[in-house]
Design an enzyme around this catalytic site. Structure first.
Site, PDB file in Angstrom:
ATOM      1  CE  LYS A 118      -5.904   2.223  -1.125  1.00  0.00           C
ATOM      2  NZ  LYS A 118      -6.520   2.389   0.222  1.00  0.00           N
TER       3      LYS A 118
ATOM      4  CE1 TYR B  18      -2.930   3.141   0.543  1.00  0.00           C
ATOM      5  CE2 TYR B  18      -3.393   2.391   2.773  1.00  0.00           C
ATOM      6  CZ  TYR B  18      -3.592   3.292   1.758  1.00  0.00           C
ATOM      7  OH  TYR B  18      -4.441   4.364   1.937  1.00  0.00           O
TER       8      TYR B  18
END
Length: 292
Positions: free
Chosen positions: A161, A132
Protein backbone atom coordinates in the site's frame (compact mmCIF):
# COMPACT_ATOMS: atom_id res chain seq x y z
CA UNK A 1 -5.04 -8.43 -2.25
CA UNK A 2 -6.65 -6.77 -5.28
CA UNK A 3 -9.59 -4.43 -5.74
CA UNK A 4 -11.50 -1.87 -3.71
CA UNK A 5 -10.84 -1.75 0.01
CA UNK A 6 -11.75 0.69 2.77
CA UNK A 7 -9.50 1.59 5.68
CA UNK A 8 -12.25 1.40 8.29
CA UNK A 9 -12.83 3.96 11.00
CA UNK A 10 -13.27 2.68 14.56
CA UNK A 11 -16.50 4.06 16.08
CA UNK A 12 -16.54 4.82 19.80
CA UNK A 13 -19.30 5.21 22.37
CA UNK A 14 -18.56 6.57 25.82
CA UNK A 15 -14.86 5.94 25.32
CA UNK A 16 -15.23 2.31 24.23
CA UNK A 17 -15.49 0.60 20.84
CA UNK A 18 -19.06 0.81 19.54
CA UNK A 19 -19.23 -2.79 18.37
CA UNK A 20 -22.75 -2.67 16.95
CA UNK A 21 -22.03 0.40 14.84
CA UNK A 22 -18.78 -1.19 13.66
CA UNK A 23 -20.74 -4.25 12.52
CA UNK A 24 -23.23 -2.05 10.66
CA UNK A 25 -20.42 -0.15 8.92
CA UNK A 26 -18.80 -3.38 7.74
CA UNK A 27 -22.13 -4.74 6.49
CA UNK A 28 -22.49 -1.52 4.48
CA UNK A 29 -19.08 -2.14 2.90
CA UNK A 30 -20.21 -5.60 1.86
CA UNK A 31 -23.53 -4.27 0.52
CA UNK A 32 -21.83 -1.81 -1.82
CA UNK A 33 -19.35 -4.23 -3.34
CA UNK A 34 -16.06 -3.59 -1.57
CA UNK A 35 -13.57 -6.40 -2.12
CA UNK A 36 -12.02 -6.12 1.32
CA UNK A 37 -12.30 -4.15 4.52
CA UNK A 38 -9.28 -3.05 6.48
CA UNK A 39 -9.81 -2.80 10.24
CA UNK A 40 -7.36 -1.08 12.61
CA UNK A 41 -5.17 0.79 10.19
CA UNK A 42 -4.26 4.46 10.53
CA UNK A 43 -7.87 5.47 9.83
CA UNK A 44 -9.00 3.08 12.57
CA UNK A 45 -7.01 5.05 15.19
CA UNK A 46 -4.95 1.92 15.85
CA UNK A 47 -2.24 3.94 17.58
CA UNK A 48 -4.65 4.75 20.41
CA UNK A 49 -6.23 1.30 20.81
CA UNK A 50 -5.14 -1.26 23.36
CA UNK A 51 -4.02 -4.62 22.00
CA UNK A 52 -7.25 -6.13 23.32
CA UNK A 53 -9.31 -3.54 21.43
CA UNK A 54 -7.17 -4.02 18.31
CA UNK A 55 -7.87 -7.74 18.39
CA UNK A 56 -11.57 -7.15 19.04
CA UNK A 57 -11.85 -5.07 15.86
CA UNK A 58 -10.20 -7.81 13.81
CA UNK A 59 -12.50 -10.44 15.31
CA UNK A 60 -15.59 -8.39 14.48
CA UNK A 61 -14.48 -7.80 10.88
CA UNK A 62 -13.72 -11.48 10.32
CA UNK A 63 -17.06 -12.53 11.83
CA UNK A 64 -19.11 -10.10 9.72
CA UNK A 65 -17.29 -10.88 6.46
CA UNK A 66 -17.39 -14.65 6.92
CA UNK A 67 -19.34 -16.31 4.11
CA UNK A 68 -19.29 -13.18 1.92
CA UNK A 69 -17.11 -12.15 -1.00
CA UNK A 70 -15.54 -9.38 1.09
CA UNK A 71 -12.13 -10.26 2.52
CA UNK A 72 -10.44 -8.95 5.66
CA UNK A 73 -7.06 -7.26 5.40
CA UNK A 74 -6.25 -6.85 9.08
CA UNK A 75 -4.02 -4.08 10.36
CA UNK A 76 -1.14 -5.76 12.18
CA UNK A 77 1.69 -3.29 12.42
CA UNK A 78 3.76 -1.92 15.29
CA UNK A 79 7.01 -0.10 15.95
CA UNK A 80 8.11 -3.22 17.85
CA UNK A 81 8.64 -6.33 15.75
CA UNK A 82 7.55 -8.70 18.53
CA UNK A 83 4.24 -6.84 18.88
CA UNK A 84 3.66 -6.86 15.12
CA UNK A 85 4.27 -10.62 15.09
CA UNK A 86 1.79 -11.10 17.93
CA UNK A 87 -0.90 -9.14 16.08
CA UNK A 88 -0.18 -10.88 12.76
CA UNK A 89 -0.43 -14.33 14.34
CA UNK A 90 -3.68 -13.37 16.06
CA UNK A 91 -5.14 -12.10 12.77
CA UNK A 92 -4.25 -15.38 11.07
CA UNK A 93 -5.65 -17.44 13.94
CA UNK A 94 -9.03 -15.71 13.91
CA UNK A 95 -9.39 -16.02 10.12
CA UNK A 96 -8.17 -12.81 8.47
CA UNK A 97 -7.34 -13.26 4.79
CA UNK A 98 -4.21 -11.12 4.89
CA UNK A 99 -2.46 -8.51 7.01
CA UNK A 100 -1.54 -4.89 6.41
CA UNK A 101 1.71 -4.05 8.19
CA UNK A 102 2.62 -0.38 8.60
CA UNK A 103 6.30 0.52 8.66
CA UNK A 104 7.70 0.81 12.21
CA UNK A 105 7.04 4.37 13.32
CA UNK A 106 9.16 6.62 15.57
CA UNK A 107 12.18 4.28 15.63
CA UNK A 108 13.41 5.39 12.19
CA UNK A 109 15.01 2.03 11.33
CA UNK A 110 17.52 1.66 8.51
CA UNK A 111 16.49 -0.02 5.28
CA UNK A 112 18.13 -3.21 6.55
CA UNK A 113 16.14 -2.86 9.76
CA UNK A 114 12.95 -2.56 7.74
CA UNK A 115 13.89 -5.60 5.72
CA UNK A 116 14.55 -7.73 8.81
CA UNK A 117 11.37 -6.44 10.51
CA UNK A 118 9.09 -7.33 7.63
CA UNK A 119 10.82 -10.63 6.97
CA UNK A 120 10.30 -11.66 10.60
CA UNK A 121 6.62 -10.65 10.63
CA UNK A 122 5.83 -12.31 7.29
CA UNK A 123 7.62 -15.54 8.19
CA UNK A 124 5.65 -15.78 11.45
CA UNK A 125 2.42 -16.37 9.49
CA UNK A 126 1.25 -18.12 6.35
CA UNK A 127 -1.30 -15.59 5.09
CA UNK A 128 -0.21 -12.81 2.71
CA UNK A 129 1.35 -9.61 4.03
CA UNK A 130 0.90 -6.19 2.45
CA UNK A 131 3.63 -3.65 3.15
CA UNK A 132 2.29 -0.23 4.14
CA UNK A 133 4.44 2.74 3.23
CA UNK A 134 3.22 6.03 4.68
CA UNK A 135 6.34 8.09 5.45
CA UNK A 136 4.37 11.22 6.29
CA UNK A 137 2.90 9.42 9.31
CA UNK A 138 5.71 7.09 10.36
CA UNK A 139 8.87 9.09 9.68
CA UNK A 140 10.41 6.26 7.67
CA UNK A 141 10.19 5.46 3.96
CA UNK A 142 10.26 1.91 2.60
CA UNK A 143 12.62 2.45 -0.33
CA UNK A 144 11.62 0.76 -3.60
CA UNK A 145 14.74 -1.43 -3.49
CA UNK A 146 13.76 -2.66 -0.02
CA UNK A 147 10.16 -3.35 -1.05
CA UNK A 148 11.30 -5.25 -4.14
CA UNK A 149 13.89 -7.19 -2.14
CA UNK A 150 11.21 -8.26 0.35
CA UNK A 151 8.83 -9.20 -2.47
CA UNK A 152 11.48 -11.39 -4.09
CA UNK A 153 12.83 -12.96 -0.90
CA UNK A 154 9.69 -13.62 1.15
CA UNK A 155 6.97 -15.72 -0.48
CA UNK A 156 3.95 -14.26 1.32
CA UNK A 157 4.90 -10.59 0.89
CA UNK A 158 2.87 -9.94 -2.23
CA UNK A 159 1.68 -6.33 -2.13
CA UNK A 160 2.35 -2.80 -0.97
CA UNK A 161 0.00 0.00 0.00
CA UNK A 162 1.74 3.13 -1.24
CA UNK A 163 0.82 6.35 0.55
CA UNK A 164 3.93 8.36 -0.24
CA UNK A 165 1.98 10.45 -2.76
CA UNK A 166 4.67 9.88 -5.40
CA UNK A 167 3.61 8.73 -8.85
CA UNK A 168 7.28 8.32 -9.71
CA UNK A 169 7.44 5.74 -6.90
CA UNK A 170 4.47 3.85 -8.33
CA UNK A 171 6.03 3.70 -11.78
CA UNK A 172 9.40 2.60 -10.39
CA UNK A 173 7.84 -0.23 -8.40
CA UNK A 174 5.69 -1.34 -11.32
CA UNK A 175 8.54 -1.40 -13.82
CA UNK A 176 11.05 -3.08 -11.50
CA UNK A 177 8.66 -5.68 -10.04
CA UNK A 178 5.65 -6.04 -12.31
CA UNK A 179 4.15 -8.89 -10.25
CA UNK A 180 4.15 -6.85 -7.04
CA UNK A 181 0.60 -5.72 -6.32
CA UNK A 182 0.56 -1.96 -5.73
CA UNK A 183 -2.44 -0.44 -4.00
CA UNK A 184 -3.21 3.24 -3.73
CA UNK A 185 -3.11 4.69 -0.24
CA UNK A 186 -3.96 8.20 -1.45
CA UNK A 187 -7.55 8.83 -2.53
CA UNK A 188 -6.58 11.88 -4.58
CA UNK A 189 -4.53 9.71 -6.94
CA UNK A 190 -6.54 6.48 -6.92
CA UNK A 191 -7.18 6.67 -10.65
CA UNK A 192 -3.62 7.63 -11.68
CA UNK A 193 -2.25 4.72 -9.68
CA UNK A 194 -4.75 2.27 -11.17
CA UNK A 195 -3.95 3.61 -14.64
CA UNK A 196 -0.24 3.00 -14.05
CA UNK A 197 -0.42 -0.65 -13.05
CA UNK A 198 -2.05 -0.43 -9.62
CA UNK A 199 -3.95 -3.46 -8.36
CA UNK A 200 -6.47 -1.63 -6.20
CA UNK A 201 -7.05 1.01 -3.54
CA UNK A 202 -7.15 1.17 0.24
CA UNK A 203 -9.44 4.13 0.65
CA UNK A 204 -10.48 6.55 3.37
CA UNK A 205 -13.30 7.95 1.22
CA UNK A 206 -14.61 4.40 0.90
CA UNK A 207 -15.95 4.64 4.45
CA UNK A 208 -18.36 7.33 3.28
CA UNK A 209 -18.90 6.41 -0.39
CA UNK A 210 -18.10 2.70 -0.79
CA UNK A 211 -20.30 2.47 -3.88
CA UNK A 212 -18.27 5.13 -5.70
CA UNK A 213 -14.87 3.73 -4.67
CA UNK A 214 -15.93 0.22 -5.71
CA UNK A 215 -17.14 1.50 -9.10
CA UNK A 216 -14.01 3.58 -9.71
CA UNK A 217 -11.74 0.63 -8.93
CA UNK A 218 -13.67 -2.05 -10.76
CA UNK A 219 -14.06 0.05 -13.90
CA UNK A 220 -10.31 0.61 -14.03
CA UNK A 221 -9.63 -3.09 -13.50
CA UNK A 222 -11.99 -3.83 -16.40
CA UNK A 223 -10.06 -1.44 -18.64
CA UNK A 224 -12.84 1.18 -18.68
CA UNK A 225 -10.42 3.96 -17.91
CA UNK A 226 -12.45 7.00 -18.98
CA UNK A 227 -15.40 5.94 -16.83
CA UNK A 228 -13.07 5.34 -13.87
CA UNK A 229 -11.40 8.71 -14.36
CA UNK A 230 -14.79 10.43 -14.40
CA UNK A 231 -15.60 9.06 -10.94
CA UNK A 232 -12.16 10.04 -9.66
CA UNK A 233 -12.83 13.58 -10.90
CA UNK A 234 -16.28 13.56 -9.31
CA UNK A 235 -14.72 12.68 -5.94
CA UNK A 236 -12.12 15.47 -6.05
CA UNK A 237 -13.89 17.80 -3.63
CA UNK A 238 -14.63 15.17 -0.99
CA UNK A 239 -11.17 13.61 -1.30
CA UNK A 240 -9.49 16.94 -0.61
CA UNK A 241 -11.91 17.87 2.18
CA UNK A 242 -11.37 14.59 4.03
CA UNK A 243 -7.77 15.66 4.57
CA UNK A 244 -8.45 19.23 5.73
CA UNK A 245 -7.19 17.99 9.12
CA UNK A 246 -5.30 14.88 10.16
CA UNK A 247 -6.95 11.61 9.14
CA UNK A 248 -9.28 10.27 10.55
CA UNK A 249 -10.65 13.50 12.02
CA UNK A 250 -12.56 14.67 8.90
CA UNK A 251 -13.85 11.25 7.77
CA UNK A 252 -15.40 10.53 11.17
CA UNK A 253 -16.99 13.98 11.17
CA UNK A 254 -18.36 13.41 7.66
CA UNK A 255 -19.83 10.06 8.66
CA UNK A 256 -21.44 11.61 11.72
CA UNK A 257 -22.97 14.42 9.66
CA UNK A 258 -24.23 11.84 7.13
CA UNK A 259 -25.86 9.81 9.90
CA UNK A 260 -23.63 6.76 9.47
CA UNK A 261 -22.34 6.85 13.05
CA UNK A 262 -24.40 7.97 16.08
CA UNK A 263 -21.54 9.53 18.03
CA UNK A 264 -18.61 11.73 17.06
CA UNK A 265 -15.88 10.45 19.35
CA UNK A 266 -12.12 10.30 19.01
CA UNK A 267 -9.28 9.15 21.20
CA UNK A 268 -6.96 11.85 22.47
CA UNK A 269 -4.79 13.39 21.18
CA UNK A 270 -7.29 13.56 18.29
CA UNK A 271 -10.16 16.03 18.57
CA UNK A 272 -13.22 16.99 16.52
CA UNK A 273 -12.59 19.36 13.59
CA UNK A 274 -12.52 23.11 14.04
CA UNK A 275 -15.80 24.93 13.54
CA UNK A 276 -14.66 26.22 10.15
CA UNK A 277 -13.66 22.77 8.93
CA UNK A 278 -16.86 21.22 10.26
CA UNK A 279 -18.79 23.75 8.18
CA UNK A 280 -16.62 22.97 5.15
CA UNK A 281 -17.31 19.25 5.49
CA UNK A 282 -21.05 19.91 5.74
CA UNK A 283 -21.00 22.06 2.61
CA UNK A 284 -19.03 19.58 0.52
CA UNK A 285 -21.21 16.65 1.62
CA UNK A 286 -24.21 18.35 0.02
CA UNK A 287 -22.67 17.55 -3.38
CA UNK A 288 -22.82 13.79 -2.83
CA UNK A 289 -25.45 11.11 -2.29
CA UNK A 290 -24.38 9.10 0.75
CA UNK A 291 -26.26 5.80 0.56
CA UNK A 292 -27.21 4.06 3.80
Amino acid sequence: MRGAMSALITPFKNGKIDSQTFITLIERQIKYGMDACVPVGTTGESATLTHKEHMECIEIAVSVCKGTKTKVLAGAGSNATTEAIELAQFAQKCGADAILCVSPYYNKPTQEGLYQHYKAVAESVEIPLMLYNVPGRTGVDIAPKTAIRLFRDVANITAIKEASGSMERIIELNTQASDLQILSGEDMINYPILANGGSGVVSVTGNLLPDKIAQLTHLAMEGKMLESKAINNELYDINTTLFCESNPIPIKAAMFIAGLIPNLEYRLPLLAPSGANMQLIEQVLQKYEVKK
